[in-house]
Design an enzyme around this catalytic site. Sequence first.
Site, PDB file in Angstrom:
ATOM      1  CB  ILE A 184      -0.970  -0.006   1.207  1.00  0.00           C
ATOM      2  CG1 ILE A 184      -1.915  -1.207   1.117  1.00  0.00           C
ATOM      3  CG2 ILE A 184      -1.778   1.293   1.258  1.00  0.00           C
ATOM      4  CD1 ILE A 184      -2.764  -1.461   2.353  1.00  0.00           C
ATOM      5  NE  ARG A 225      -6.354  -3.288  11.688  1.00  0.00           N
ATOM      6  CZ  ARG A 225      -6.616  -3.307  10.379  1.00  0.00           C
ATOM      7  NH1 ARG A 225      -6.628  -2.185   9.681  1.00  0.00           N
ATOM      8  NH2 ARG A 225      -6.863  -4.446   9.761  1.00  0.00           N
ATOM      9  CD  GLU A 254     -11.566   1.174  13.742  1.00  0.00           C
ATOM     10  OE1 GLU A 254     -11.971   0.199  13.086  1.00  0.00           O
ATOM     11  OE2 GLU A 254     -10.564   1.824  13.427  1.00  0.00           O
ATOM     12  CG  HIS A 277     -11.425   0.540   9.510  1.00  0.00           C
ATOM     13  ND1 HIS A 277     -10.851  -0.137  10.552  1.00  0.00           N
ATOM     14  CD2 HIS A 277     -10.741   0.131   8.406  1.00  0.00           C
ATOM     15  CE1 HIS A 277      -9.873  -0.922  10.110  1.00  0.00           C
ATOM     16  NE2 HIS A 277      -9.794  -0.772   8.800  1.00  0.00           N
ATOM     17  CB  ILE A 278     -14.471   3.475   4.360  1.00  0.00           C
ATOM     18  CG1 ILE A 278     -13.940   4.924   4.397  1.00  0.00           C
ATOM     19  CG2 ILE A 278     -15.767   3.333   5.139  1.00  0.00           C
ATOM     20  CD1 ILE A 278     -14.752   5.892   3.553  1.00  0.00           C
TER      21      ILE A 278
HETATM   22  C1  DGY Z   1      -7.608  -4.379   6.111  1.00  0.00           C
HETATM   23  O1  DGY Z   1      -7.838  -5.140   5.170  1.00  0.00           O
HETATM   24  O2  DGY Z   1      -6.876  -4.682   7.064  1.00  0.00           O
HETATM   25  C2  DGY Z   1      -8.263  -3.053   6.061  1.00  0.00           C
HETATM   26  O3  DGY Z   1      -8.070  -2.307   7.219  1.00  0.00           O
HETATM   27  C3  DGY Z   1      -9.732  -3.218   5.826  1.00  0.00           C
HETATM   28  O4  DGY Z   1     -10.259  -2.026   5.326  1.00  0.00           O
END
Ligand code: DGY
Length: 328
Positions: free
Chosen positions: A155, A236, A265, A284-285
């Site tokens: 990512i 997180r 959350e 958390h999207i």
């Molecule tokens: C994950 O896949 O860990 C992401 O936080 C979900 O959105």
Amino acid sequence: MHRVFSTRRLPEATVAYLKNHVELDIWDGTKRPTFEQLVERAQTADGIITSGISIDDALLSKLPNLKCVSTSSVGYDHFDTAAMRRHGVIGTHTPGVLDETVADLTFTLMLAAARRVVEMDAIVRQGKWHGKPENFYFGVDVHHRTLGIIGMGRIGEAVARRAALGFGMDVLYHNRTRKPEVEQRFGLEYTSFEDLLRRADFVVLLTPLTEETRGLMNQAAFDLMKSSAIFVNVSRGLTVDEDALYNALKNGSIRAAGLDVFREEPTPVSNPLLQLDNVVVLPHIGSATQTTRDDMAMLAAKNVVAVLEGRASDAKVISELRDLVKEC
Ligand code: DGY
């Protein structure tokens, strides 16, 4: 036939795939199953598909048949990997399929915090557009500024590519291991955690939650950041000391923040961070688009089937438990 229990509803195509390979039971409650409900429904299961539900010793002790837990997420901080090892249960996750979507969301938060999108939206809706000095509406630029990425996994790479090639940003990163090939591809600079915090205009946190990263962004870290800098968390919630973040935003030791994740959350509406105009918050999207969530569910299904069919090497097994695969 192997039995799989899913603690969450699944897309049609994933259900069809699973039904071709295993006996499937799906939780259809509106809330997540409780511990007791989970034990009852997964009693004879060989595999579980889930996300976010804690997989610990107490649960594993009650599920003697269990061989695999497949989370439909890339993060797996809800897995007690030591307990899974003791019980010989393999854990799998869904890396890869969500990288670009989470990178888009990271940029959404950077841009929204920099240009005060949520505040400005409210001003238009509340009929307060007129009568303010011009500079009332000013934000800060994202393009050609310095981005610091903490956590250079897949990512991180997708964020770095957008930043370097699309926005002309200088990109610093900090990671446990250096990535010379990625550095070269996007012109990134590897640096220490402290140096990154001191120099970046945008600090983006993308690390998994581990004992090392819990509370990583504490008061000392925020104190190192520029007062003009923007902090974005897409990892997180527990990687950040929320009280320290609140103080940093309130007393102007950083400019703004964009948060997709929280200590708790859903975060309670009483969370003081929600009172601040210089914070953009999301529920958390990071990976929440139809296509990506469908892909994650299918990968989670393929992972559990591969493990149960004795093809664990075809599954995305979490790194801490890969050695269990060799013993299967
Ligand atoms: C994950 O896949 O860990 C992401 O936080 C979900 O959105």
